[in-house]
Design a protein around this motif. Structure first.
Motif, mmCIF file in Angstrom:
data_model
loop_
_atom_site.group_PDB
_atom_site.id
_atom_site.type_symbol
_atom_site.label_atom_id
_atom_site.label_comp_id
_atom_site.label_asym_id
_atom_site.label_seq_id
_atom_site.Cartn_x
_atom_site.Cartn_y
_atom_site.Cartn_z
ATOM 1 N N GLU A 1 0.358 -1.239 0.228
ATOM 2 C CA GLU A 1 0.175 0.247 -0.141
ATOM 3 C C GLU A 1 0.472 1.116 0.083
ATOM 4 O OE1 GLU A 1 -3.855 -0.790 2.447
ATOM 5 O OE2 GLU A 1 -3.167 -1.534 2.999
ATOM 6 N N PHE A 2 1.884 0.840 0.952
ATOM 7 C CA PHE A 2 2.860 2.420 0.864
ATOM 8 C C PHE A 2 3.647 2.913 -1.087
ATOM 9 C CE2 PHE A 2 3.518 2.251 5.502
ATOM 10 C CZ PHE A 2 2.714 2.462 5.775
ATOM 11 N N VAL A 3 3.602 1.880 -1.202
ATOM 12 C CA VAL A 3 4.299 2.462 -2.613
ATOM 13 C C VAL A 3 3.011 2.678 -3.484
ATOM 14 C CG1 VAL A 3 5.260 0.502 -4.669
ATOM 15 C CG2 VAL A 3 6.328 0.384 -2.712
ATOM 16 N N ALA A 4 1.936 1.963 -3.823
ATOM 17 C CA ALA A 4 0.660 2.092 -4.442
ATOM 18 C C ALA A 4 0.246 3.864 -3.855
ATOM 19 C CB ALA A 4 -0.507 1.362 -3.867
ATOM 20 N N ASN B 1 -5.259 12.214 9.083
ATOM 21 C CA ASN B 1 -5.808 12.053 10.413
ATOM 22 C C ASN B 1 -7.075 13.346 10.574
ATOM 23 O OD1 ASN B 1 -4.654 9.872 11.170
ATOM 24 N ND2 ASN B 1 -2.803 10.935 12.264
ATOM 25 N N GLU B 2 -6.654 13.603 10.323
ATOM 26 C CA GLU B 2 -7.478 15.140 10.556
ATOM 27 C C GLU B 2 -8.674 15.632 9.584
ATOM 28 O OE1 GLU B 2 -3.900 16.165 10.008
ATOM 29 O OE2 GLU B 2 -3.590 15.828 12.078
ATOM 30 N N GLU B 3 -8.506 14.375 8.130
ATOM 31 C CA GLU B 3 -9.319 15.066 7.296
ATOM 32 C C GLU B 3 -9.695 13.193 6.928
ATOM 33 O OE1 GLU B 3 -11.126 17.602 6.550
ATOM 34 O OE2 GLU B 3 -9.926 18.958 7.494
ATOM 35 N N SER B 4 -9.799 12.683 7.534
ATOM 36 C CA SER B 4 -9.717 11.541 7.463
ATOM 37 C C SER B 4 -10.968 9.934 6.035
ATOM 38 C CB SER B 4 -11.044 10.397 8.480
ATOM 39 O OG SER B 4 -12.297 10.767 9.009
ATOM 40 N N LYS B 5 -12.150 11.097 5.959
ATOM 41 C CA LYS B 5 -12.880 11.278 4.401
ATOM 42 C C LYS B 5 -12.253 11.405 3.510
ATOM 43 C CE LYS B 5 -17.176 10.448 2.428
ATOM 44 N NZ LYS B 5 -17.004 9.985 1.703
ATOM 45 N N ALA B 6 -11.432 12.494 3.152
ATOM 46 C CA ALA B 6 -10.816 13.292 1.998
ATOM 47 C C ALA B 6 -9.824 11.642 2.266
ATOM 48 C CB ALA B 6 -10.385 14.028 2.050
ATOM 49 N N PHE B 7 -8.696 11.502 2.766
ATOM 50 C CA PHE B 7 -8.015 10.172 2.525
ATOM 51 C C PHE B 7 -9.191 8.748 2.444
ATOM 52 C CE2 PHE B 7 -5.877 6.213 4.462
ATOM 53 C CZ PHE B 7 -4.929 7.019 3.706
ATOM 54 N N GLU B 8 -9.935 8.403 3.040
ATOM 55 C CA GLU B 8 -10.860 7.376 2.072
ATOM 56 C C GLU B 8 -11.569 7.399 0.955
ATOM 57 O OE1 GLU B 8 -13.682 6.412 4.989
ATOM 58 O OE2 GLU B 8 -12.349 6.572 6.595
ATOM 59 N N ASP B 9 -11.482 9.020 0.647
ATOM 60 C CA ASP B 9 -11.774 8.787 -0.805
ATOM 61 C C ASP B 9 -10.945 8.270 -1.447
ATOM 62 O OD1 ASP B 9 -14.626 9.040 -0.618
ATOM 63 O OD2 ASP B 9 -14.480 10.888 -0.187
ATOM 64 N N ALA B 10 -9.853 8.694 -1.385
ATOM 65 C CA ALA B 10 -8.634 9.863 -2.284
ATOM 66 C C ALA B 10 -8.343 8.487 -2.388
ATOM 67 C CB ALA B 10 -7.682 10.348 -2.019
ATOM 68 N N PHE B 11 -7.466 7.050 -0.863
ATOM 69 C CA PHE B 11 -7.019 6.367 -1.072
ATOM 70 C C PHE B 11 -7.331 5.301 -0.603
ATOM 71 C CE2 PHE B 11 -4.113 10.021 -0.047
ATOM 72 C CZ PHE B 11 -3.108 9.949 -1.238
ATOM 73 N N ARG C 1 -8.918 -1.096 -6.275
ATOM 74 C CA ARG C 1 -8.622 -1.384 -7.913
ATOM 75 C C ARG C 1 -8.238 0.097 -9.082
ATOM 76 N NH1 ARG C 1 -10.010 -7.478 -9.513
ATOM 77 N NH2 ARG C 1 -8.528 -7.706 -10.781
ATOM 78 N N THR C 2 -9.948 0.220 -8.805
ATOM 79 C CA THR C 2 -9.360 1.505 -10.462
ATOM 80 C C THR C 2 -9.193 2.797 -9.472
ATOM 81 O OG1 THR C 2 -11.811 1.592 -9.354
ATOM 82 C CG2 THR C 2 -10.996 0.175 -11.033
ATOM 83 N N ASN C 3 -8.494 2.514 -8.433
ATOM 84 C CA ASN C 3 -8.558 4.467 -8.180
ATOM 85 C C ASN C 3 -6.578 4.090 -7.435
ATOM 86 O OD1 ASN C 3 -8.285 7.302 -7.496
ATOM 87 N ND2 ASN C 3 -9.295 6.488 -5.173
ATOM 88 N N LEU C 4 -5.910 3.486 -7.061
ATOM 89 C CA LEU C 4 -5.364 3.716 -5.603
ATOM 90 C C LEU C 4 -4.413 2.328 -6.632
ATOM 91 C CD1 LEU C 4 -3.189 4.225 -3.470
ATOM 92 C CD2 LEU C 4 -4.031 2.267 -2.630
ATOM 93 N N PHE C 5 -5.193 1.272 -7.079
ATOM 94 C CA PHE C 5 -4.046 0.729 -7.919
ATOM 95 C C PHE C 5 -4.425 0.686 -9.716
ATOM 96 C CE2 PHE C 5 -3.841 -1.353 -3.572
ATOM 97 C CZ PHE C 5 -2.788 -2.282 -3.776
ATOM 98 N N ALA C 6 -4.914 2.143 -9.585
ATOM 99 C CA ALA C 6 -4.872 1.749 -11.495
ATOM 100 C C ALA C 6 -3.387 1.880 -11.331
ATOM 101 C CB ALA C 6 -5.205 3.506 -11.762
ATOM 102 N N GLY C 7 -4.144 1.237 -13.122
ATOM 103 C CA GLY C 7 -1.931 0.781 -13.330
ATOM 104 C C GLY C 7 -0.684 -0.172 -12.705
ATOM 105 N N LEU C 8 -1.247 -0.621 -11.390
ATOM 106 C CA LEU C 8 -0.740 -1.535 -11.021
ATOM 107 C C LEU C 8 -0.739 -3.102 -10.205
ATOM 108 C CD1 LEU C 8 0.792 0.970 -7.866
ATOM 109 C CD2 LEU C 8 1.522 0.587 -10.392
ATOM 110 N N ASP C 9 -1.311 -3.684 -11.545
ATOM 111 C CA ASP C 9 -2.336 -4.345 -11.671
ATOM 112 C C ASP C 9 -1.696 -5.924 -10.412
ATOM 113 O OD1 ASP C 9 -4.139 -3.351 -13.087
ATOM 114 O OD2 ASP C 9 -3.608 -4.178 -14.763
ATOM 115 N N GLU C 10 -0.155 -5.792 -11.604
ATOM 116 C CA GLU C 10 0.254 -6.612 -10.129
ATOM 117 C C GLU C 10 0.505 -6.949 -8.700
ATOM 118 O OE1 GLU C 10 4.194 -9.113 -11.766
ATOM 119 O OE2 GLU C 10 3.890 -7.067 -13.872
#
Length: 167
Positions: free
Chosen positions: A14-17, A36-46, A51-60
């Motif tokens: 996950e850190f590399v992703a 920690n302060e903006e947990s909703k924004a973090f959840e939405d972004a990360f 599969r389609t957001n954080l790992f886009a282009g990182l299928d392996e």
């Protein structure tokens, strides 16, 4: 290190992703630093739609992350009980707990698969920062030596555990 129980967590993947994701959109660095302060924004972004957001282009890496989320020993009574074995001879019964829960062959192959995942993490980061790293001759030599050793280890495991070639 990876997975649950024996392997720790899938955090390194996950850190590399996360780093790769932030390179695509540098504004995400603020979201990541404010998780920690903006947990909703973090959840939405990360976290949402990994599969389609954080790992886009990182299928392996996504596959490895999913696989390792399910591997390893779990801290349940059933998982613990499955690792107990008994050894009998004419005079004694001995109870043992297989700490890792698998035979040597399976353990060696699983550790090698983790090595391959770590190499994929390194390759991802190298590619992301290749503009700078390509000039480090020591690093390039080390990467070539690592590739050579990986291939040799693969051959050793195939020979030692008599692993048949893929179909």
């Amino acid at each position: 290190m990876f997975g649950r129980g024996v392997f720790g967590s899938t955090g390194p993947i996950e850190f590399v992703a996360h780093a790769h994701h932030m390179l695509k959109d540098p504004a995400l660095q603020i979201t990541w630093l404010s998780k920690n302060e903006e947990s909703k924004a973090f959840e939405d972004a990360f976290l949402a739609n990994k599969r389609t957001n954080l790992f886009a282009g990182l299928d392996e890496l996504y596959k490895a992350w999913g696989d390792l989320s399910e591997k390893g020993s779990h801290a349940t009574i059933n998982a613990i009980c499955e690792r107990f074995i008994h050894v009998e001879d004419d005079k004694n019964i001995e109870w043992r707990m297989n700490y890792c829960g698998v035979e040597e062959s399976s353990w060696a192959k699983q550790i090698f698969s983790i090595l391959l995942i770590l190499l994929k993490l390194e390759q991802t980061l190298f590619k992301d920062y290749e503009a700078r790293l390509q000039f480090d001759e020591t690093l390039l030599r080390m990467r070539a030596e690592l590739e050579r050793r990986k291939l040799q280890l693969r051959q050793n495991l195939i020979a030692k555990y008599k692993i048949p070639p893929p179909l």
